[in-house]
Enzyme design. Structure first.
Site, PDB file in Angstrom:
ATOM      1  N   THR A  27       0.900  -1.154   0.017  1.00 54.14           N
ATOM      2  CA  THR A  27       0.092  -0.077  -0.152  1.00 54.14           C
ATOM      3  C   THR A  27       0.789   1.080   0.014  1.00 54.14           C
ATOM      4  O   THR A  27       1.711   1.362   0.736  1.00 54.14           O
ATOM      5  CB  THR A  27      -1.011  -0.060   1.101  1.00 54.14           C
ATOM      6  OG1 THR A  27      -1.851  -1.087   0.931  1.00 54.14           O
ATOM      7  CG2 THR A  27      -1.742   1.394   1.700  1.00 54.14           C
ATOM      8  N   GLN A 100      -5.020  -7.229  -5.849  1.00 55.56           N
ATOM      9  CA  GLN A 100      -5.373  -7.764  -4.679  1.00 55.56           C
ATOM     10  C   GLN A 100      -6.694  -6.965  -4.159  1.00 55.56           C
ATOM     11  O   GLN A 100      -6.724  -5.810  -3.969  1.00 55.56           O
ATOM     12  CB  GLN A 100      -4.094  -7.420  -3.407  1.00 55.56           C
ATOM     13  CG  GLN A 100      -4.632  -8.045  -2.331  1.00 55.56           C
ATOM     14  CD  GLN A 100      -3.593  -7.883  -0.953  1.00 55.56           C
ATOM     15  OE1 GLN A 100      -3.233  -6.591  -0.546  1.00 55.56           O
ATOM     16  NE2 GLN A 100      -3.131  -8.904  -0.439  1.00 55.56           N
ATOM     17  N   HIS A 176      -7.832 -10.805  -0.625  1.00 53.66           N
ATOM     18  CA  HIS A 176      -6.815 -10.375   0.763  1.00 53.66           C
ATOM     19  C   HIS A 176      -7.775 -11.261   1.822  1.00 53.66           C
ATOM     20  O   HIS A 176      -8.510 -10.573   2.463  1.00 53.66           O
ATOM     21  CB  HIS A 176      -6.844  -9.015   0.730  1.00 53.66           C
ATOM     22  CG  HIS A 176      -5.895  -8.622   1.795  1.00 53.66           C
ATOM     23  ND1 HIS A 176      -5.109  -9.446   2.867  1.00 53.66           N
ATOM     24  CD2 HIS A 176      -5.314  -7.385   1.916  1.00 53.66           C
ATOM     25  CE1 HIS A 176      -4.210  -8.688   3.314  1.00 53.66           C
ATOM     26  NE2 HIS A 176      -4.280  -7.509   2.889  1.00 53.66           N
ATOM     27  N   ASN A 179      -3.782 -10.349   7.387  1.00 59.87           N
ATOM     28  CA  ASN A 179      -3.301  -8.947   7.901  1.00 59.87           C
ATOM     29  C   ASN A 179      -4.543  -8.414   8.876  1.00 59.87           C
ATOM     30  O   ASN A 179      -4.496  -7.051   8.992  1.00 59.87           O
ATOM     31  CB  ASN A 179      -2.814  -8.140   7.040  1.00 59.87           C
ATOM     32  CG  ASN A 179      -1.318  -8.677   6.536  1.00 59.87           C
ATOM     33  OD1 ASN A 179      -0.883  -9.616   7.236  1.00 59.87           O
ATOM     34  ND2 ASN A 179      -1.040  -8.066   5.303  1.00 59.87           N
ATOM     35  N   TYR A 181      -7.743  -7.820   8.063  1.00 62.73           N
ATOM     36  CA  TYR A 181      -8.843  -7.243   7.704  1.00 62.73           C
ATOM     37  C   TYR A 181     -10.054  -8.187   7.410  1.00 62.73           C
ATOM     38  O   TYR A 181     -10.025  -9.176   8.131  1.00 62.73           O
ATOM     39  CB  TYR A 181      -8.451  -6.804   6.099  1.00 62.73           C
ATOM     40  CG  TYR A 181      -7.238  -5.994   6.200  1.00 62.73           C
ATOM     41  CD1 TYR A 181      -7.430  -4.654   6.556  1.00 62.73           C
ATOM     42  CD2 TYR A 181      -6.044  -6.329   5.700  1.00 62.73           C
ATOM     43  CE1 TYR A 181      -6.479  -3.805   7.019  1.00 62.73           C
ATOM     44  CE2 TYR A 181      -4.963  -5.129   6.041  1.00 62.73           C
ATOM     45  CZ  TYR A 181      -5.218  -3.915   6.638  1.00 62.73           C
ATOM     46  OH  TYR A 181      -4.207  -3.088   6.609  1.00 62.73           O
ATOM     47  N   ASN A 236      -2.616  -5.651  12.884  1.00 63.43           N
ATOM     48  CA  ASN A 236      -3.893  -4.922  13.018  1.00 63.43           C
ATOM     49  C   ASN A 236      -4.701  -5.550  14.250  1.00 63.43           C
ATOM     50  O   ASN A 236      -5.747  -5.559  14.037  1.00 63.43           O
ATOM     51  CB  ASN A 236      -4.708  -4.934  11.584  1.00 63.43           C
ATOM     52  CG  ASN A 236      -4.179  -4.123  10.694  1.00 63.43           C
ATOM     53  OD1 ASN A 236      -3.726  -2.951  11.014  1.00 63.43           O
ATOM     54  ND2 ASN A 236      -3.896  -4.400   9.614  1.00 63.43           N
TER      55      ASN A 236
END
Ligand SMILES: Cc1cc2nc3c(=O)[nH]c(=O)nc-3n(C[C@H](O)[C@H](O)[C@H](O)COP(=O)(O)O)c2cc1C
Length: 364
Positions: A27, A100, A176, A179, A181, A236
């Site tokens: 990102t 992604q 995705h 991580n 999300y 995260n």
């Protein structure tokens, strides 16, 4: 020069990669108005097209799926046109690129959400983490739990985004699932206390990821679909009490769906590889197609993991920021350039497209 298999071609689904080096998704927060990737993004990816495969930065499938400022989307015509410039530029250089697909779930902020509403999540549990919004890092907003009737709409947003990606010229998409999300928020029990068919057992927590993957496959085909997972990463603010059972099951199911690859972040994303015990060999054995390994790889580790058949492809993230010619540098043994932490997230060309290829004259 090295003659190791890292630099040999590889058949991934229906595309041939020129080597086994993958550019991991990164990102960079440089989308223009309307969250459209601009010409500078096409230049950035074209500079890195010698990677066997580029996986694009995470790209939101809807406005609700956005969690950071200036990240690109794939849900409007203008975004599709912007991405078309990127895929054209990469293909002209002989590269391959997957998009992604991203829904951030609870890792968002009211300022980015439709009508300033709360971010959505499997359960109303706020993550202990920050997001990048209004040019600074701030705590994520308190999320609300998704209603059962809303889930089909999100699955459909992924399906449409996959179709849009193919329209924009991508060679495939990566769901995705990593991580911290949305899809991982469903899969891991630290963020999912639902009592319906999407929470509780390993099977129920996996349902959302599998429904999304099945919808994407239906739309664009299994050979163009990959999934990223990060079994033990605490990225995260996420946690899972039973990662081996959960991810063994997930990979069994993904194998049955016949997707082209799994992309496994081994350890803590961007941190220690040995953050928690986990048997990645178990995932490797359960999955018959391509295994992409990521996290903390350098030339030596990549070489030995390929030689030991632990992986088929190796994804490098941070090294690609400062080294657009990473493949050539690894192959020739040239030193790797560092990157400037101040220009990672947001801004213009500085720290984005102005990293030079290796120059023997300067030794950098
Ligand atoms: C600046 C930056 C941005 C990242 N963005 C993404 C992203 O959009 N999607 C994703 O799955 N991982 C993302 N990651 C994680 C990387 O893909 C990768 O897993 C991590 O950097 C570890 O690999 P490395 O040791 O080769 O850098 C990002 C990492 C960094 C440093």
């Amino acid at each position: 020069m090295s003659d190791n298999s890292l630099f040999e071609p590889y058949a991934l689904g229906s595309v041939t990669l020129s080597n086994r080096i993958v550019m991991a998704p990164l990102t960079r927060n440089r989308a223009g108005a309307g969250f459209v990737p601009g010409d500078i993004t096409a230049e950035y990816y074209a500079q890195r097209a010698s990677a066997g495969l580029i996986i694009s930065e995470a790209t939101q499938i809807s406005q609700q799926g956005q969690g950071y400022q200036d990240t690109p989307g794939i849900y409007t015509d203008a975004q599709i046109e912007g991405w078309r410039k990127v895929t054209t530029a990469v293909h002209e250089k002989g590269g391959r690129i997957f998009l992604q697909l991203w829904h951030v779930g609870r890792i968002s902020h009211v300022d980015l959400q439709p009508n300033g509403g709360p971010p959505v999540a499997p359960s109303a549990i706020r993550a202990e983490t920050k997001t990048f919004v209004n040019n600074g890092f701030v705590d994520v907003s308190e999320p609300r739990a998704l209603e059962l009737y809303e889930l089909a709409g999100i699955v459909n947003d992924f399906r449409q985004a996959a179709a849009n990606a193919i329209k924009a010229g991508f060679d495939g998409v990566e769901v995705h699932g990593a991580n911290g999300y949305l899809l991982e928020q469903f899969a891991k029990d630290g963020s999912n206390v639902r009592t319906d068919a999407y929470g509780g057992s390993v099977e129920n927590r996996t349902r959302m990821l599998l429904e999304v993957t099945a919808a994407v496959i239906e739309e664009i085909g299994a050979e163009r679909t990959g999934v990223r997972i990060s079994p033990v990463s605490p990225a995260n603010g996420i946690s899972c009490s039973d990662p081996q059972a959960q991810f063994d099951y997930i990979v069994d199911q993904l194998n049955a769906l016949g997707i082209a690859y799994i992309h496994v972040v081994e350890g803590a994303t961007g941190g220690p590889r040995d953050v928690a015990p986990f048997d990645y060999g178990s995932l490797r054995r359960r999955f018959s197609k391509t295994y992409i390994a990521n996290n903390g790889y350098n030339l030596d580790l990549a070489t030995s993991h390929l030689a030991d058949d632990n992986a088929d492809l190796i994804a490098f993230g941070r090294p690609f920021i400062g080294n657009p010619d990473l493949v050539a540098r690894l192959q020739s043994g040239a030193p790797l350039a560092p990157f400037d932490p101040a220009t990672i997230y947001g801004g213009g060309a500085a720290g984005y497209t102005d990293y030079a290829p290796y120059s023997p004259a300067s030794g950098k």
